[in-house]
Design a protein around this motif. Structure first.
Motif, PDB file in Angstrom:
ATOM      1  N   LYS A  42       6.019  -2.767  -0.167  1.00 65.57           N
ATOM      2  CA  LYS A  42       5.638  -2.199  -1.465  1.00 65.57           C
ATOM      3  C   LYS A  42       5.672  -3.264  -2.556  1.00 65.57           C
ATOM      4  CE  LYS A  42       6.816   1.475  -4.700  1.00 65.57           C
ATOM      5  NZ  LYS A  42       7.767   2.578  -5.036  1.00 65.57           N
ATOM      6  N   ALA A  43       6.688  -4.110  -2.548  1.00 68.07           N
ATOM      7  CA  ALA A  43       6.754  -5.198  -3.526  1.00 68.07           C
ATOM      8  C   ALA A  43       5.582  -6.171  -3.359  1.00 68.07           C
ATOM      9  CB  ALA A  43       8.080  -5.941  -3.380  1.00 68.07           C
ATOM     10  N   LYS A  44       5.182  -6.419  -2.103  1.00 65.88           N
ATOM     11  CA  LYS A  44       4.039  -7.292  -1.848  1.00 65.88           C
ATOM     12  C   LYS A  44       2.752  -6.689  -2.397  1.00 65.88           C
ATOM     13  CE  LYS A  44       1.547  -9.489   1.953  1.00 65.88           C
ATOM     14  NZ  LYS A  44       1.459  -9.645   3.441  1.00 65.88           N
ATOM     15  N   LEU A  45       2.562  -5.376  -2.197  1.00 68.55           N
ATOM     16  CA  LEU A  45       1.365  -4.712  -2.722  1.00 68.55           C
ATOM     17  C   LEU A  45       1.370  -4.665  -4.249  1.00 68.55           C
ATOM     18  CD1 LEU A  45       0.963  -1.730  -0.226  1.00 68.55           C
ATOM     19  CD2 LEU A  45      -0.257  -3.900  -0.231  1.00 68.55           C
ATOM     20  N   ASP A  46       2.550  -4.454  -4.839  1.00 69.65           N
ATOM     21  CA  ASP A  46       2.634  -4.452  -6.300  1.00 69.65           C
ATOM     22  C   ASP A  46       2.262  -5.815  -6.877  1.00 69.65           C
ATOM     23  OD1 ASP A  46       3.379  -1.824  -6.293  1.00 69.65           O
ATOM     24  OD2 ASP A  46       5.537  -2.228  -6.376  1.00 69.65           O
ATOM     25  N   ALA A  47       2.623  -6.888  -6.161  1.00 72.72           N
ATOM     26  CA  ALA A  47       2.260  -8.223  -6.640  1.00 72.72           C
ATOM     27  C   ALA A  47       0.754  -8.456  -6.586  1.00 72.72           C
ATOM     28  CB  ALA A  47       2.990  -9.284  -5.815  1.00 72.72           C
ATOM     29  N   GLN A  48       0.038  -7.800  -5.644  1.00 69.85           N
ATOM     30  CA  GLN A  48      -1.409  -7.943  -5.511  1.00 69.85           C
ATOM     31  C   GLN A  48      -2.186  -6.912  -6.316  1.00 69.85           C
ATOM     32  OE1 GLN A  48      -2.132  -7.662  -1.316  1.00 69.85           O
ATOM     33  NE2 GLN A  48      -1.017  -9.558  -0.834  1.00 69.85           N
ATOM     34  N   LYS A  49      -1.490  -6.106  -7.099  1.00 70.61           N
ATOM     35  CA  LYS A  49      -2.153  -5.010  -7.798  1.00 70.61           C
ATOM     36  C   LYS A  49      -3.130  -5.508  -8.864  1.00 70.61           C
ATOM     37  CE  LYS A  49      -1.019  -0.584  -9.926  1.00 70.61           C
ATOM     38  NZ  LYS A  49       0.082   0.298 -10.385  1.00 70.61           N
ATOM     39  N   GLU A  50      -2.761  -6.543  -9.608  1.00 69.06           N
ATOM     40  CA  GLU A  50      -3.628  -7.033 -10.682  1.00 69.06           C
ATOM     41  C   GLU A  50      -4.935  -7.600 -10.133  1.00 69.06           C
ATOM     42  OE1 GLU A  50      -1.466  -9.803 -12.985  1.00 69.06           O
ATOM     43  OE2 GLU A  50       0.021  -8.322 -13.730  1.00 69.06           O
ATOM     44  N   SER A  51      -4.847  -8.397  -9.090  1.00 67.36           N
ATOM     45  CA  SER A  51      -6.074  -8.952  -8.497  1.00 67.36           C
ATOM     46  C   SER A  51      -6.941  -7.854  -7.898  1.00 67.36           C
ATOM     47  CB  SER A  51      -5.705  -9.985  -7.425  1.00 67.36           C
ATOM     48  OG  SER A  51      -4.928  -9.384  -6.392  1.00 67.36           O
TER      49      SER A  51
END
Length: 302
Positions: free
Chosen positions: A238-247
């Motif tokens: 989930k933290a990994k997906l949150d980091a890719q949310k902006e892109s």
């Protein structure tokens, strides 16, 4: 699993015991037992290396603070103070000489006098008025002081020495539990206030479970370990997906803009909005099966 292997090996050894003789059968059985024990130890070491270790739960008596709920030790009264009988002649006690005061103090009195004065000191904080000695709160306070005195090191030595003292203390704990249940049912606010005042932990009665086995407990510990690892991996993903949310949002917006421009060039209704996403387009008219089949043969009334 290891028990099943041992039983199978034992039955196989029994079948060939007639051919090999009793000495060979005993040797084979001892070897299988040693192998099973070695496998069990290896399994425990493997689980321990992974952070899974089972310890047999401690068994406490009913009068132990872990079971009775006493979170505080016994508070003894000041030994330089007067005894319970001398409190009625406090003025004469203060006017007497230091030697007489020491002789009449708790320093040379019996332990019962020490318990009485300790009860009196704590009872002043929980009783409704100065003559209150029969209410539930007062009874619970007196029982708490007696229980905590027996739980001290000096009182515990007597418990180990005399069995009737242990039985008496268990009765005190049961009686206090009964009064706590009654006070909880009658006046819950005062019940909570008294628990906080006496630093008690109320433990409701629970039904006794069955025996605790090592293998069942290990299975539960393994399942808990797996659940913990699963939650940790999900949190990391989930933290990994949150980091890719902006892109991802930027790519989504550019894609929607391209779709909108393409639909405008082709002259078809626009179905997307780069800011909000999809637009609810009107649904096409519903055509029934009868109209599909007999539509060309129907006559227009107009």
């Amino acid at each position: 699993m290891h028990k099943n292997l041992l039983c199978a090996a034992t039955s196989s050894a029994a079948l060939i015991s007639n051919a090999l003789g009793s000495a060979s059968y005993k040797t084979l059985l001892q070897g299988m037992s040693a192998l099973s024990l070695q496998q069990t130890r290896g399994l425990r070491d493997d689980l321990k290396a992974r952070g899974i270790e089972w310890r047999e739960p401690k068994k406490y008596k009913k009068y132990h603070p872990e079971i009775s709920g006493d979170l505080e030790a016994f508070k003894a009264a000041d030994i330089s103070g007067p005894t319970h009988k001398m409190t009625y002649a406090h003025a004469e006690f203060e006017q007497s000489s230091p030697e007489v005061q020491r002789l009449l103090s708790l320093e040379f009195a019996h332990n019962n006098e020490l318990i009485k004065m300790s009860k009196l000191d704590i009872l002043r904080e929980t009783q409704r008025h100065q003559y209150d000695s029969g209410s539930l709160a007062a009874k619970i306070t007196n029982l708490t002081v007696s229980i905590r005195y027996h739980q001290t090191e000096k009182g515990y030595e007597k418990l180990l020495r005399y069995s009737e003292r242990r039985v008496h203390l268990e009765h005190l704990v049961d009686r206090r539990k009964k009064y706590l249940v009654r006070l909880r049912r009658i006046d819950y606010k005062r019940f909570e206030w008294l628990l906080e005042k006496l630093n008690l932990l109320y433990k409701p009665r629970v039904l006794k479970g069955g025996p605790i086995y090592r293998y069942d407990s290990l299975r539960k510990l393994v399942s808990m370990r797996c659940e913990k690892l699963r939650k940790a991996k999900l949190a990391a993903y989930k933290a990994k997906l949150d980091a890719q949310k902006e892109s991802f949002e930027a790519e989504k917006k550019s894609t929607l803009e391209w779709i909108k421009e393409t639909e405008e060039k082709l002259g078809i209704p626009v179905t997307v909005d780069p800011e909000t996403g999809m637009i609810e387009a009107p649904l096409p008219p519903r055509v029934t099966i009868a109209k599909r089949i007999f539509g060309p043969y129907l006559v227009n009334k107009e």
